[in-house]
Design a protein around this motif. Sequence first.
Motif, PDB file in Angstrom:
ATOM      1  N   PRO A  89       1.095  -1.659  -0.122  1.00 36.61           N
ATOM      2  CA  PRO A  89       0.235   0.145   0.325  1.00 36.61           C
ATOM      3  C   PRO A  89       0.836   1.066  -0.124  1.00 36.61           C
ATOM      4  CG  PRO A  89      -0.563  -0.792   1.776  1.00 36.61           C
ATOM      5  CD  PRO A  89       1.080  -1.753   1.340  1.00 36.61           C
ATOM      6  N   ALA A  90       0.262   2.651  -0.815  1.00 36.51           N
ATOM      7  CA  ALA A  90       1.042   4.071  -0.502  1.00 36.51           C
ATOM      8  C   ALA A  90       0.127   4.276  -0.782  1.00 36.51           C
ATOM      9  CB  ALA A  90       2.241   3.304  -2.004  1.00 36.51           C
ATOM     10  N   LYS A  91       0.336   5.334   0.025  1.00 38.77           N
ATOM     11  CA  LYS A  91      -0.064   6.674  -0.862  1.00 38.77           C
ATOM     12  C   LYS A  91       0.915   8.287  -1.126  1.00 38.77           C
ATOM     13  CE  LYS A  91      -3.478   7.180   3.733  1.00 38.77           C
ATOM     14  NZ  LYS A  91      -4.274   6.942   3.012  1.00 38.77           N
ATOM     15  N   ARG A  92      -0.641   8.330  -2.757  1.00 39.12           N
ATOM     16  CA  ARG A  92       0.454   9.351  -3.931  1.00 39.12           C
ATOM     17  C   ARG A  92      -0.821  10.418  -3.999  1.00 39.12           C
ATOM     18  NH1 ARG A  92       4.129   7.168  -2.233  1.00 39.12           N
ATOM     19  NH2 ARG A  92       5.269   5.565  -3.742  1.00 39.12           N
ATOM     20  N   ARG A  93      -0.604  11.170  -4.632  1.00 41.92           N
ATOM     21  CA  ARG A  93      -0.760  13.221  -4.975  1.00 41.92           C
ATOM     22  C   ARG A  93      -1.046  13.364  -6.226  1.00 41.92           C
ATOM     23  NH1 ARG A  93       0.612  17.221  -0.969  1.00 41.92           N
ATOM     24  NH2 ARG A  93      -1.573  17.426  -0.763  1.00 41.92           N
ATOM     25  N   ALA A  94      -1.736  13.714  -7.240  1.00 39.97           N
ATOM     26  CA  ALA A  94      -1.170  13.937  -8.453  1.00 39.97           C
ATOM     27  C   ALA A  94      -1.788  15.561  -8.667  1.00 39.97           C
ATOM     28  CB  ALA A  94      -2.682  13.453  -9.224  1.00 39.97           C
ATOM     29  N   ILE A  95      -1.584  15.554  -9.871  1.00 40.67           N
ATOM     30  CA  ILE A  95      -1.015  17.470 -10.131  1.00 40.67           C
ATOM     31  C   ILE A  95      -1.735  18.210  -9.899  1.00 40.67           C
ATOM     32  CG2 ILE A  95       0.133  18.542 -11.672  1.00 40.67           C
ATOM     33  CD1 ILE A  95       2.133  17.906  -9.780  1.00 40.67           C
ATOM     34  N   ILE A  96      -2.298  18.898  -9.654  1.00 43.36           N
ATOM     35  CA  ILE A  96      -3.753  20.069 -10.757  1.00 43.36           C
ATOM     36  C   ILE A  96      -3.538  20.945 -11.322  1.00 43.36           C
ATOM     37  CG2 ILE A  96      -5.370  21.359 -10.336  1.00 43.36           C
ATOM     38  CD1 ILE A  96      -6.183  19.315  -7.158  1.00 43.36           C
ATOM     39  N   GLY A  97      -3.627  20.813 -12.826  1.00 43.96           N
ATOM     40  CA  GLY A  97      -3.064  22.683 -13.805  1.00 43.96           C
ATOM     41  C   GLY A  97      -3.646  22.009 -15.215  1.00 43.96           C
ATOM     42  N   SER A  98      -2.410  22.449 -16.121  1.00 46.18           N
ATOM     43  CA  SER A  98      -3.551  22.562 -17.267  1.00 46.18           C
ATOM     44  C   SER A  98      -1.769  22.863 -18.048  1.00 46.18           C
ATOM     45  CB  SER A  98      -3.763  23.851 -17.846  1.00 46.18           C
ATOM     46  OG  SER A  98      -3.321  25.199 -17.227  1.00 46.18           O
ATOM     47  N   ARG A  99      -2.038  22.050 -19.016  1.00 52.26           N
ATOM     48  CA  ARG A  99      -0.840  22.405 -20.006  1.00 52.26           C
ATOM     49  C   ARG A  99      -0.494  23.140 -20.549  1.00 52.26           C
ATOM     50  NH1 ARG A  99      -1.890  22.150 -24.873  1.00 52.26           N
ATOM     51  NH2 ARG A  99      -3.780  21.713 -26.505  1.00 52.26           N
ATOM     52  N   LEU A 100       0.606  23.526 -21.486  1.00 51.86           N
ATOM     53  CA  LEU A 100       1.320  25.176 -21.358  1.00 51.86           C
ATOM     54  C   LEU A 100       1.309  24.578 -23.329  1.00 51.86           C
ATOM     55  CD1 LEU A 100       3.650  26.919 -19.252  1.00 51.86           C
ATOM     56  CD2 LEU A 100       0.975  26.664 -19.275  1.00 51.86           C
ATOM     57  N   SER A 101       0.981  25.676 -23.877  1.00 53.58           N
ATOM     58  CA  SER A 101       1.017  25.723 -25.015  1.00 53.58           C
ATOM     59  C   SER A 101       1.436  25.994 -24.966  1.00 53.58           C
ATOM     60  CB  SER A 101      -0.626  26.744 -26.064  1.00 53.58           C
ATOM     61  OG  SER A 101       0.052  28.110 -25.750  1.00 53.58           O
TER      62      SER A 101
END
Length: 136
Positions: free
Chosen positions: A95-107
Motif C-alpha cells: 500500500p502507498a499514498k500518492r498525489r496528483a498534479i492539478i493544473g493545465s498544460r501550456l501551449s
Amino acid sequence: MKKNLVLNLTDYPGTPHEQDYAGRLCNGYAEWMPDDVVFTLNRWNWTLADASIAKCDHVLFTHRRTVVSAARLTGVTDYYDTVERDPKDRSRFLPAKRRAIIGSRLSEDDPFYRKWVGEENLPGTDNRNPVNYIDA
C-alpha cells in the motif's frame, strides 16, 4: 524564491498497477506524444510535500534529462491510496499514498513553455529521484 517542480518520466509504456487510481493502463514518455497526453498520463502517482509544492507555479516533465513538456501548477490532490511494487520483492505490491498534479498544460505559444521545453541536461534530472525542484 519560486521553484519549478520537475517530474522525471520513464519510457512509455510504464506500467501502473492494474488498480491504478487514475484508471491508467500505462504512463511514461514517447516522442510521438502530444503535450496533453504527457500531462494526462503522468500527472498521477507522485509523492509530493505541501511545503515544497507551495513554492512552485510550474511543472516540467523531463525524459532522459530533457524537458519534454510544461504545465501550470495550480495545486495537488489530497493523498489517495494506491499500491506500489515492493523494492525488495518486485512480485509483491505494498500500500502507498500518492498525489496528483492539478493544473493545465501550456501551449507552445506560452513564454514559459518556450523557455524550458527542449532544455537539455536540466539540473536535478541525473539522479534516481523522480521528483525534483529547481529555481524558476
